[in-house]
Design a protein around this motif. Structure first.
Motif, PDB file in Angstrom:
ATOM      1  N   ASP A   8      40.539  51.745  33.253  1.00 22.48           N
ATOM      2  CA  ASP A   8      40.356  51.984  34.697  1.00 22.48           C
ATOM      3  C   ASP A   8      39.330  51.025  35.279  1.00 22.48           C
ATOM      4  OD1 ASP A   8      42.215  53.967  34.868  1.00 22.48           O
ATOM      5  OD2 ASP A   8      40.762  55.624  34.931  1.00 22.48           O
ATOM      6  N   ASN A  12      40.010  48.329  38.207  1.00 19.97           N
ATOM      7  CA  ASN A  12      39.261  48.291  39.465  1.00 19.97           C
ATOM      8  C   ASN A  12      38.544  46.954  39.651  1.00 19.97           C
ATOM      9  OD1 ASN A  12      40.087  50.896  40.029  1.00 19.97           O
ATOM     10  ND2 ASN A  12      38.261  51.832  39.111  1.00 19.97           N
ATOM     11  N   GLU A  16      39.270  44.240  42.427  1.00 23.37           N
ATOM     12  CA  GLU A  16      38.123  43.928  43.309  1.00 23.37           C
ATOM     13  C   GLU A  16      37.879  42.410  43.354  1.00 23.37           C
ATOM     14  OE1 GLU A  16      34.244  46.343  43.088  1.00 23.37           O
ATOM     15  OE2 GLU A  16      33.694  44.454  42.107  1.00 23.37           O
TER      16      GLU A  16
END
Ligand SMILES: [Zn+2]
Length: 136
Positions: A8, A12, A16
């Motif tokens: 995860d 992310n 990002e």
């Protein structure tokens, strides 16, 4: 084997990193996040150039940052793009660049805004590769 939490985090951070992309010509953003063996996350993105061939992919830009910060052992490398229908995969040059730092490095691939991941090891993406061991 990465934990769900690590996956995860890589998802992310690689997504990002898309915001760091300098891609005024292709508008093709690629973000990268590397989880180092020491647990650090290093982020980067592709950097294009008016002399197109001088551009640098997200994976190589991020690996250079990691190495310059003292990290040469990677637990996993993640990349993401804005492609919705297919997972971004490292180009041939980047596969060789990643190979320098381990032939079994897991590569996680993500789509921005779409669930799911695709992962392979470097040796699956670049079988029978040439690496540092051959120079010893
Ligand atoms: Zn590349």
């Amino acid at each position: 084997m990465l934990s769900e939490e690590e996956i995860d985090t890589l998802r992310n951070k690689s997504i990002e990193s898309l915001s760091m992309s300098y891609s005024p010509y292709s508008k093709f953003r690629v973000g990268c996040a590397i989880l180092t063996e020491s647990g650090a996350i290093v982020q980067g993105a592709n950097v294009e150039n008016a002399s197109y061939g001088a551009g640098v992919c997200a994976e190589r830009a991020t690996i250079c940052t990691a190495v310059n910060q003292g990290h040469t052992r990677f637990k996993a490398i993640a990349i993401a793009s804005d492609l919705k229908d297919e997972f971004i995969t490292p180009c041939g040059i980047c596969r060789q660049f990643i190979r320098e730092f381990g032939k079994d490095t897991p590569i996680y691939m993500f789509k921005n805004g779409v669930e799911g991941t695709f992962h392979m090891t470097l040796s699956q993406l670049l079988p029978h590769s040439f690496g540092p061991e051959q120079l010893n």
